[in-house]
Design a protein around this motif. Structure first.
Motif, mmCIF file in Angstrom:
data_model
loop_
_atom_site.group_PDB
_atom_site.id
_atom_site.type_symbol
_atom_site.label_atom_id
_atom_site.label_comp_id
_atom_site.label_asym_id
_atom_site.label_seq_id
_atom_site.Cartn_x
_atom_site.Cartn_y
_atom_site.Cartn_z
ATOM 1 N N CYS A 1 0.056 5.031 -7.259
ATOM 2 C CA CYS A 1 0.213 6.378 -6.714
ATOM 3 C C CYS A 1 -0.727 7.384 -7.353
ATOM 4 O O CYS A 1 -1.028 8.423 -6.743
ATOM 5 C CB CYS A 1 1.662 6.849 -6.867
ATOM 6 S SG CYS A 1 2.167 7.186 -8.586
ATOM 7 N N HIS B 1 5.153 6.397 -0.928
ATOM 8 C CA HIS B 1 4.397 7.459 -0.255
ATOM 9 C C HIS B 1 5.225 7.972 0.917
ATOM 10 O O HIS B 1 5.715 7.180 1.730
ATOM 11 C CB HIS B 1 3.050 6.939 0.239
ATOM 12 C CG HIS B 1 2.073 8.019 0.563
ATOM 13 N ND1 HIS B 1 2.217 8.843 1.658
ATOM 14 C CD2 HIS B 1 0.950 8.446 -0.081
ATOM 15 C CE1 HIS B 1 1.222 9.714 1.692
ATOM 16 N NE2 HIS B 1 0.440 9.503 0.647
ATOM 17 N N LYS C 1 0.814 -1.213 0.000
ATOM 18 C CA LYS C 1 0.000 0.000 0.000
ATOM 19 C C LYS C 1 0.848 1.264 0.000
ATOM 20 O O LYS C 1 0.350 2.344 -0.316
ATOM 21 C CB LYS C 1 -0.944 0.006 1.215
ATOM 22 C CG LYS C 1 -1.979 -1.105 1.209
ATOM 23 C CD LYS C 1 -2.900 -0.996 2.416
ATOM 24 C CE LYS C 1 -3.947 -2.104 2.412
ATOM 25 N NZ LYS C 1 -4.859 -1.996 3.579
ATOM 26 N N LYS C 2 2.103 1.135 0.342
ATOM 27 C CA LYS C 2 2.987 2.289 0.472
ATOM 28 C C LYS C 2 3.786 2.562 -0.807
ATOM 29 O O LYS C 2 4.261 3.676 -1.025
ATOM 30 C CB LYS C 2 3.950 2.087 1.649
ATOM 31 C CG LYS C 2 4.781 3.316 2.016
ATOM 32 C CD LYS C 2 5.616 3.073 3.257
ATOM 33 C CE LYS C 2 6.439 4.311 3.597
ATOM 34 N NZ LYS C 2 5.594 5.469 3.953
ATOM 35 N N ARG D 1 2.160 8.050 4.410
ATOM 36 C CA ARG D 1 1.118 7.071 4.690
ATOM 37 C C ARG D 1 1.000 6.035 3.578
ATOM 38 O O ARG D 1 1.966 5.362 3.246
ATOM 39 C CB ARG D 1 -0.220 7.785 4.935
ATOM 40 C CG ARG D 1 -0.193 8.697 6.167
ATOM 41 C CD ARG D 1 -1.515 9.418 6.365
ATOM 42 N NE ARG D 1 -2.611 8.479 6.586
ATOM 43 C CZ ARG D 1 -2.868 7.912 7.756
ATOM 44 N NH1 ARG D 1 -2.116 8.182 8.811
ATOM 45 N NH2 ARG D 1 -3.889 7.086 7.893
ATOM 46 N N PHE E 1 -1.165 4.657 -0.307
ATOM 47 C CA PHE E 1 -1.967 4.948 -1.487
ATOM 48 C C PHE E 1 -3.291 4.191 -1.379
ATOM 49 O O PHE E 1 -3.376 3.156 -0.711
ATOM 50 C CB PHE E 1 -1.233 4.524 -2.755
ATOM 51 C CG PHE E 1 0.045 5.282 -2.992
ATOM 52 C CD1 PHE E 1 0.032 6.655 -3.178
ATOM 53 C CD2 PHE E 1 1.268 4.616 -3.024
ATOM 54 C CE1 PHE E 1 1.211 7.352 -3.393
ATOM 55 C CE2 PHE E 1 2.448 5.305 -3.241
ATOM 56 C CZ PHE E 1 2.422 6.677 -3.429
ATOM 57 N N SER E 2 -4.316 4.714 -2.061
ATOM 58 C CA SER E 2 -5.635 4.075 -1.987
ATOM 59 C C SER E 2 -6.068 3.410 -3.289
ATOM 60 O O SER E 2 -6.838 2.443 -3.263
ATOM 61 C CB SER E 2 -6.690 5.111 -1.567
ATOM 62 O OG SER E 2 -6.761 6.170 -2.521
ATOM 63 N N ASP F 1 -3.656 10.489 -0.628
ATOM 64 C CA ASP F 1 -3.480 9.069 -0.943
ATOM 65 C C ASP F 1 -3.550 8.800 -2.439
ATOM 66 O O ASP F 1 -3.368 7.664 -2.873
ATOM 67 C CB ASP F 1 -4.493 8.194 -0.195
ATOM 68 C CG ASP F 1 -5.931 8.617 -0.443
ATOM 69 O OD1 ASP F 1 -6.168 9.446 -1.352
ATOM 70 O OD2 ASP F 1 -6.823 8.149 0.277
#
Length: 370
Positions: free
Chosen positions: A83, A65, A55-56, A68, A70-71, A305
């Motif tokens: 990203c 990131h 997720k990073k 925090r 990324f979504s 995000d």
């Protein structure tokens, strides 16, 4: 006698490829090179991020990131995050390019989503083997994309990236890799002991099931695993927050034409996202109540995000000289920490790369021990 091999590197100004007995293919200097001469950039053929960092780190451009996560992510597998919308559309397993109405002409690689989901929950396989297995899957997926596209670098389009200083790098050659170059890498699988082969048996079984119809025989998978073990490069966080441990791995088959030397005359550097660019274009500011004094407000900086565009440099590898090089001299990098004592260096090279180092530095240091 060494011979110059005619590959796809004729356009490179500073290097030739030759075949040398006991060393195989290797890069050599076309002419005298001064210190800090850039030879070329090269993109990885494929890269894989560890599950704990998925997720990073953007699965496409490998941007990290700063604070925090990324979504944006592939909804088919939930295992790769992006990203920006640009990276999502280019790297998503279910991107628009794979869901056009003309489905007969373009393969929809849904098998990769199923395989990545199953790998994430695979039991009794350690993190290292999982990272290798993930890269194996993504290499086969990249091969399918390569076969679908008439462009050799389809998955590494740079788009409008502020990090690319095109004027400064106008004379630098940037190479893309091919599956053919991956298959040409040397495998040491036949040198593995039976206990080592047994350790990989569960991973082998898993990959055989996920890759049915994509390989000629089962040993192809194990030979690819061996090639990854000996030729892949770790992906590291630039801030060293992970205590020097890799957060992923990438395969650069072209970079594998640099042989090892403990007194290497070249170095390989992965190009990461530019922090100043991130701060200038992506960092946001907001006013929030002061938690210590609700009557006051404070300014808070944060990173969203989803970034406005691709911000990573795909961890392209920059190869440059670190000392003067004579014409026809082999161009070498160090596969290990060259500051280690000679016995530790040679042990590490034997263990991980299956050769006894006979470089001039090792010979000299061994002679001093006698």
């Amino acid at each position: 006698m060494s011979t110059v091999e005619s590959l796809s590197f004729n356009s490179l100004a500073n290097v030739n490829v030759r075949v040398t007995p006991n060393k195989g293919r290797e890069f050599v200097a076309k002419h005298a090179l001064s210190t800090n001469t850039t030879l070329f950039h090269v993109y990885p053929y494929a890269s894989a991020v560890l599950d704990s960092f998925k997720k990073k780190i953007c699965a496409r451009c490998l941007c990290v990131h700063p604070t925090r996560f990324f979504s944006l992510h592939c909804h088919g597998c939930d295992q790769v995050y992006f990203c920006s919308q640009e990276c999502y559309e280019q790297g998503n397993h279910h991107s628009s390019s794979s869901t056009t109405s003309n489905k007969s002409s373009i393969l929809t690689p849904l098998w990769i989503c199923s395989a990545l989901r199953k790998l994430a929950t695979l039991k009794k396989v350690d993190r290292h083997e999982k990272s290798v297995a993930k890269l194996v899957l993504l290499i086969y997926w990249q091969r399918e994309k390569e076969q679908m596209s008439t462009r050799s670098s389809s998955s590494f389009e740079k788009g409008g990236n502020d990090n690319n200083n095109d004027k400064e790098n106008a004379d630098i050659v940037i190479l893309s890799s091919t599956f053919e170059q991956v298959t040409a890498l040397e495998s040491h699988y036949n040198d593995w002991s039976q206990p080592v082969k047994q350790d990989w048996y569960r991973t082998q079984q898993f990959l055989e099931k996920q890759l049915v119809g994509k390989y000629d025989n089962t040993e192809d998978i194990m030979h690819l695993i061996s090639k990854i073990e000996s030729n892949s490069f770790g992906i590291y966080l630039s801030d060293n927050k992970n205590k020097g441990e890799p957060v992923g791995r990438a395969l650069f088959p072209i970079a594998s034409l640099f042989n090892h030397d403990c007194n290497n005359n070249c170095e390989a550097e992965q190009i990461t996202e530019d922090q100043n660019t991130l701060e200038q274009f992506e960092r946001k500011e907001e006013t929030i109540p002061d938690p210590k004094n609700p009557e006051q407000v404070i300014q808070r900086y944060y990173y969203p995000d989803v970034f406005s565009q691709t911000r990573g440099n795909f961890r392209s590898m920059l190869i440059r000289t670190v000392q003067q090089v004579n014409p026809d001299d082999p161009l070498t990098i160090s596969y290990i920490d060259s500051s280690l004592p000679v016995s530790a260096r040679r042990q590490k090279l034997k263990q991980d790369y299956y050769f006894d180092c006979q470089c001039a530095r090792c010979i000299d240091e061994l002679s001093l021990k006698k």
